[in-house]
Design a protein around this motif. Structure first.
Motif, mmCIF file in Angstrom:
data_model
loop_
_atom_site.group_PDB
_atom_site.id
_atom_site.type_symbol
_atom_site.label_atom_id
_atom_site.label_comp_id
_atom_site.label_asym_id
_atom_site.label_seq_id
_atom_site.Cartn_x
_atom_site.Cartn_y
_atom_site.Cartn_z
ATOM 1 N N ASP A 191 0.704 -1.302 0.028
ATOM 2 C CA ASP A 191 0.046 0.105 -0.033
ATOM 3 C C ASP A 191 0.911 1.212 -0.152
ATOM 4 N N VAL A 192 1.876 1.348 -0.882
ATOM 5 C CA VAL A 192 2.773 2.402 -0.858
ATOM 6 C C VAL A 192 2.233 3.609 -0.976
ATOM 7 N N PRO A 193 1.194 3.774 -2.039
ATOM 8 C CA PRO A 193 0.574 5.049 -2.423
ATOM 9 C C PRO A 193 -0.336 5.528 -1.106
ATOM 10 N N GLU A 194 -0.820 4.843 -0.730
ATOM 11 C CA GLU A 194 -1.955 4.859 0.419
ATOM 12 C C GLU A 194 -1.180 5.559 1.651
ATOM 13 N N LEU A 195 0.089 4.798 2.011
ATOM 14 C CA LEU A 195 0.612 5.255 3.151
ATOM 15 C C LEU A 195 1.516 6.401 2.965
ATOM 16 N N ILE B 184 -4.176 -5.879 12.032
ATOM 17 C CA ILE B 184 -2.816 -5.801 13.053
ATOM 18 C C ILE B 184 -2.199 -4.418 13.278
ATOM 19 N N GLY B 185 -2.713 -3.607 12.655
ATOM 20 C CA GLY B 185 -2.609 -2.201 12.653
ATOM 21 C C GLY B 185 -1.360 -1.691 11.884
ATOM 22 N N LEU B 186 -1.110 -2.092 10.835
ATOM 23 C CA LEU B 186 -0.110 -1.775 9.693
ATOM 24 C C LEU B 186 -0.091 -0.498 9.645
ATOM 25 N N TYR B 187 -1.420 0.185 9.109
ATOM 26 C CA TYR B 187 -1.421 1.469 8.971
ATOM 27 C C TYR B 187 -1.066 2.412 10.056
ATOM 28 N N MET C 53 2.107 4.959 10.408
ATOM 29 C CA MET C 53 2.199 6.218 10.766
ATOM 30 C C MET C 53 2.667 6.725 11.928
ATOM 31 N N ALA C 54 2.571 5.960 12.888
ATOM 32 C CA ALA C 54 3.436 6.018 14.302
ATOM 33 C C ALA C 54 5.024 6.150 14.092
ATOM 34 N N SER D 266 5.424 11.611 17.785
ATOM 35 C CA SER D 266 4.336 12.399 18.466
ATOM 36 C C SER D 266 3.652 13.510 17.824
ATOM 37 N N ARG D 267 4.011 13.744 16.706
ATOM 38 C CA ARG D 267 3.298 14.856 16.025
ATOM 39 C C ARG D 267 1.731 14.331 16.008
ATOM 40 N N ILE D 268 1.588 12.893 15.775
ATOM 41 C CA ILE D 268 0.181 12.724 15.610
ATOM 42 C C ILE D 268 -0.300 11.926 16.769
ATOM 43 N N SER D 269 -1.788 11.774 16.805
ATOM 44 C CA SER D 269 -2.197 10.879 17.798
ATOM 45 C C SER D 269 -3.301 9.990 17.180
ATOM 46 N N ILE D 270 -2.798 8.504 17.534
ATOM 47 C CA ILE D 270 -3.577 7.553 16.538
ATOM 48 C C ILE D 270 -4.656 6.758 17.387
ATOM 49 N N HIS D 271 -5.830 6.477 16.985
ATOM 50 C CA HIS D 271 -6.890 5.630 17.758
ATOM 51 C C HIS D 271 -7.218 4.750 16.513
ATOM 52 N N THR D 272 -6.936 3.694 16.970
ATOM 53 C CA THR D 272 -7.160 2.250 16.126
ATOM 54 C C THR D 272 -8.238 1.521 16.533
ATOM 55 N N VAL D 273 -9.290 1.252 15.800
ATOM 56 C CA VAL D 273 -10.583 0.652 15.921
ATOM 57 C C VAL D 273 -10.143 -0.935 15.420
#
Length: 286
Positions: A90-94, A114-117, A121-122, A127-134
């Motif tokens: 998923d290179v373009p998406e990431l 398994i949280g690859l995205y 991003m992390a 620390s520039r972003i806050s990630i919430h994974t459902v």
């Protein structure tokens, strides 16, 4: 029935305990060394991985996507791509998501698997972003946590399913392709390969976590997108609508994409074989 590796894929052992050796090590090294410039090379990785994919389920500790990850050899398409061919994952998406989040903000990953995205991003933005994974599948969530903790990455996991209501629903587990788990209304009632899971709405989840602005969102929930997003856009204030939205477009029987573009102000910035990359018209240049 789940194998021992599926129930506990080495989560109690330090990373490196499952380094690929022998034939598996050779195959993975060759696959990783192939250039990511052509789908021809990707098709070659699919041929080379055959003997390892057909072996019993087991974890491998590999360097992929810039991280030290523990990944299973089969049973989850995105995981296998990251294991055998991370240069094609998923290179373009990431890259697009990382650009949207470059100035910081909140990233919501719905259908985290398994949280690859989230991990990517992390790793890229810290620390520039806050990630919430459902992710409601406890097995997938456990492997996400292992990889996040080993790499020192911060991810806020929401172990729930999202829909257009709150309560309890049934998660049907696809043991052959874990990324195709699906949500069904009602309780499990003893059905095989099912789990009862808590259900929430996206709006309620945001309110419970004090999320007031979503810089970017990715959603991939095997056709449940219209129910999640339909309720959200009908009830959430416009200030909460995601500024950038990566959404799988292959299950669009409810014409959700048309609503996003025609009525809700989203503009298509790109597309891949499975995903649309959308930004709000007012934020396209951001």
């Amino acid at each position: 029935m789940s194998t021992t590796a599926e129930r506990d894929p080495g989560k109690t052992q330090a990373w490196g305990a499952h380094a690929p050796t022998g034939l598996a090590g050779w195959v993975i090294r060759i696959c990783h060394a192939l250039p990511g410039t052509s789908r021809i090379w990707y098709r070659l990785t699919r041929l080379l991985r055959g003997p390892i994919k057909r072996a019993p389920v087991r974890p491998f500790d590999v360097n992929a996507l810039g991280m030290e990850l523990r990944l299973l050899n089969r049973g989850n398409f995105c995981e296998m791509t990251a294991l055998y061919a991370p240069q094609f994952y998923d290179v373009p998406e990431l890259d697009w998501l990382a650009a949207q989040l470059a100035d910081g903000g909140t990233f919501v990953d719905i259908g985290g698997n398994i949280g690859l995205y989230s991990l990517a991003m992390a790793h890229r933005l810290g620390s520039r972003i806050s990630i919430h994974t459902v992710e409601p599948d406890a097995e997938l969530s456990a492997r996400m946590r292992f990889n996040a903790e080993h790499n020192g990455l911060s991810i806020n996991l929401a172990p729930v399913a999202l829909s257009d209501h709150e309560g309890i629903a049934t998660l049907k587990i696809d043991a052959r392709q874990r990324g195709q788990n699906s949500l069904q209304d009602g309780t499990a009632n003893g059905q095989a390969d099912t789990r009862e899971v808590p259900v929430n709405t996206l709006l309620a989840l945001c309110q419970s976590r004090d999320i007031t602005r979503i810089r970017a969102m990715k959603i991939d929930v095997e056709g449940h997108e219209p129910r999640i997003l339909g309720h959200f856009f009908d009830n959430a204030p416009e200030t909460l609508w995601p500024e950038a939205l990566l959404i799988e477009h292959v299950h669009d029987d409810n014409r959700l994409m048309q609503r996003l573009i025609d009525a809700l102000g989203y503009v298509e910035q790109g597309r891949t074989s499975r995903n649309l990359l959308l930004s709000r018209a007012s934020t396209t240049g951001g």
